[in-house]
Design an enzyme around this catalytic site. Structure first.
Site, PDB file in Angstrom:
ATOM      1  N   HIS A 204       0.832  -1.198   0.000  1.00 40.75           N
ATOM      2  CA  HIS A 204       0.000   0.000   0.000  1.00 40.75           C
ATOM      3  C   HIS A 204       0.870   1.252   0.000  1.00 40.75           C
ATOM      4  O   HIS A 204       2.059   1.224   0.351  1.00 40.75           O
ATOM      5  CB  HIS A 204      -0.899  -0.027   1.239  1.00 40.75           C
ATOM      6  CG  HIS A 204      -1.821   1.131   1.372  1.00 40.75           C
ATOM      7  ND1 HIS A 204      -1.558   2.201   2.186  1.00 40.75           N
ATOM      8  CD2 HIS A 204      -3.018   1.394   0.787  1.00 40.75           C
ATOM      9  CE1 HIS A 204      -2.546   3.079   2.112  1.00 40.75           C
ATOM     10  NE2 HIS A 204      -3.432   2.611   1.267  1.00 40.75           N
ATOM     11  N   THR A 206       1.313   3.550   2.001  1.00 40.16           N
ATOM     12  CA  THR A 206       1.985   3.886   3.255  1.00 40.16           C
ATOM     13  C   THR A 206       3.156   2.983   3.597  1.00 40.16           C
ATOM     14  O   THR A 206       3.962   3.317   4.464  1.00 40.16           O
ATOM     15  CB  THR A 206       0.987   3.809   4.426  1.00 40.16           C
ATOM     16  OG1 THR A 206       0.438   2.483   4.473  1.00 40.16           O
ATOM     17  CG2 THR A 206      -0.134   4.824   4.259  1.00 40.16           C
ATOM     18  N   LYS A 207       3.266   1.828   2.954  1.00 43.23           N
ATOM     19  CA  LYS A 207       4.222   0.810   3.394  1.00 43.23           C
ATOM     20  C   LYS A 207       5.654   1.141   2.986  1.00 43.23           C
ATOM     21  O   LYS A 207       5.910   1.935   2.089  1.00 43.23           O
ATOM     22  CB  LYS A 207       3.813  -0.559   2.839  1.00 43.23           C
ATOM     23  CG  LYS A 207       2.425  -1.030   3.292  1.00 43.23           C
ATOM     24  CD  LYS A 207       2.296  -1.076   4.790  1.00 43.23           C
ATOM     25  CE  LYS A 207       1.035  -1.778   5.268  1.00 43.23           C
ATOM     26  NZ  LYS A 207      -0.197  -1.052   4.976  1.00 43.23           N
ATOM     27  N   VAL A 208       6.621   0.473   3.630  1.00 40.86           N
ATOM     28  CA  VAL A 208       8.027   0.752   3.345  1.00 40.86           C
ATOM     29  C   VAL A 208       8.451   0.233   1.977  1.00 40.86           C
ATOM     30  O   VAL A 208       9.460   0.677   1.425  1.00 40.86           O
ATOM     31  CB  VAL A 208       8.956   0.188   4.446  1.00 40.86           C
ATOM     32  CG1 VAL A 208       8.669   0.855   5.777  1.00 40.86           C
ATOM     33  CG2 VAL A 208       8.849  -1.319   4.557  1.00 40.86           C
TER      34      VAL A 208
END
Length: 429
Positions: A204, A206-208
């Site tokens: 997503h 937001t993920k790293v």
């Protein structure tokens, strides 16, 4: 820069600790990402369901790269982390009426994915230090109806995988490892996501490791990987050898009905580029988090811990427990809002407990009324999980992108916390 002696906190109209200096932007495109997207744009193949063009798809290339990175046998990319979790549950045989143990402190998808396969999420308490599933609480939640355990590595911590894996083996249950917030972290020098029967990831925004939307399921079990392939591609899977150019690559086997939960070629191409930057970015986050641990610890805060077996952390969110003396004066949410105003950075409380989260509301969906009594079994009410409830009132968190800054940024964060904590009595609530 404002100091504790200024007449007003920023939330009350005073000068903020930090003004005029932006925070690192996320997502951050990796070198070559743009060229890869343009290549897909002109390739004539935007989906793995498109006719075979004579070369491996970007989806297949990413699956190979990610499996190699994790040192796991198989990777099946999916449209989202939710899709990865649902296909993992179904591939492991979870279905209607089965119980699945999930941590009570997590993003809502930990529960909604279980509902999505007509099963029943059973909430278990978390460890007060790591905020991850407590193995003792998980064992206490096992019943004859339990069919799987889902463990989530939350924010920046890894769960007690040795104990949870032993527990799952003792009861003959699949352990599904949700590593959506732990790309690149290691436990006993093995990558998170490779300890469970199946590991799942989210890519997503937001993920790293991000492609905007996306996910993946990984496993060392060839049969499970094949089931997940069918479940995410309308019952189709990739062949042992490529077809002739212009022919469909996905094979209609008739083995297992599925749904369309495939990752697009654009997202796959983006992930190939982004994966090359992951370890370096994680190292920066880790170093900055270590500095913050010291600075905030000096203010009486308690940073989230990770389990003893952790050999490398990553940070989806930096989470920290506020001092008890401050929490007696004001709520974590009010403190978070005040720190946000000082920094121009969103600081917020951690997730609400799943049993007290407005996003978890099975009664709002008619599909969960399919069997008399089922809605009662999946209702959020009636849970008494004290550690989860206390953690939700005590911890605040902010996004990992801030940890890609420099030491001066970390000192700004500490200064903002210090200013707000010192003057918490001025806040309402």
């Amino acid at each position: 820069m404002a100091t504790a002696l200024d007449t007003a906190l920023a939330v009350h109209g005073g000068a903020p600790v930090r003004a005029g200096r932006p925070w690192p932007v996320w997502p951050r495109p990796a070198p070559g990402a743009g060229a890869s997207l343009i290549e897909v744009l002109h390739s004539g193949r935007w989906s793995i369901a498109s006719p075979y063009g004579g070369e491996p798809t970007f989806e297949r290339r990413f699956a190979g790269d990610f499996a190699t990175y994790l040192s796991t046998g198989y990777c099946v990319p999916t449209a989202s982390g939710t899709a990865a979790l649902m296909t993992a549950l179904e591939a492991c045989g979870v279905g209607a009426g089965d119980e699945v143990i999930v941590p009570a402190l997590s993003w809502v998808a930990s529960a909604s994915t279980v509902l999505g396969v007509n099963a029943v999420p059973v909430f278990a308490d978390v460890d007060p230090r790591t905020l991850c599933l407590d193995p003792v609480a998980a064992e206490a939640a096992i019943t004859p109806a339990t069919r799987a355990i889902v463990v989530v590595h939350l924010y920046s911590a890894l769960a007690e995988l040795t104990a949870l894996r032993a527990l799952a083996e003792r009861y003959g249950l699949p352990l599904i490892e949700d590593a959506a917030q732990a790309h690149g972290a290691t436990y006993l020098h093995r990558k998170a996501g490779t300890f469970g029967t199946v590991g799942t990831f989210s890519m997503h925004h937001t993920k790293v490791l991000s492609s905007g939307e996306g996910g993946a399921a990984v496993t060392d079990d060839a049969a499970l990987a094949r089931r997940i392939e069918h479940l995410r591609a309308d019952g189709r899977c990739l062949p042992d050898r490529p077809p002739a150019p212009g022919m469909p690559e996905l094979v209609e086997t008739g083995e297992l009905m599925g749904s369309n939960r495939c990752l697009s070629e654009f997202q796959s191409a983006l992930l190939i580029a982004q994966l090359k930057e992951l370890d370096e970015q994680n190292a920066v986050r880790r170093a900055n988090a270590a500095l913050l641990d010291r600075l905030l610890g000096e203010l009486g805060c308690t940073p989230q811990e990770t389990s003893a077996g952790t050999t490398a952390r990553t940070y989806f969110g930096y989470a920290v427990r506020l001092p008890d003396a401050v929490l007696r004066e004001v709520s974590a949410g009010v403190v978070a809002a005040a720190v946000s105003a000082e920094l121009g950075l969103t600081v917020r409380p951690v997730y609400r407990p799943l049993f007290d989260n407005k996003l978890y509301d099975p009664a709002s969906r008619p599909r969960f009324r399919h069997v008399p009594g089922h809605l009662w079994r999946v209702a959020p009410a009636g849970h008494d999980l004290p550690v989860t409830s206390l953690a939700a009132r005590s911890f605040v968190t902010f996004h990992h992108s801030a940890l890609l800054g420099d030491e001066a940024d970390m000192h700004d964060i500490a200064a903002a916390f210090g200013r707000v904590l010192e003057r918490a009595c001025e806040l309402d609530g």
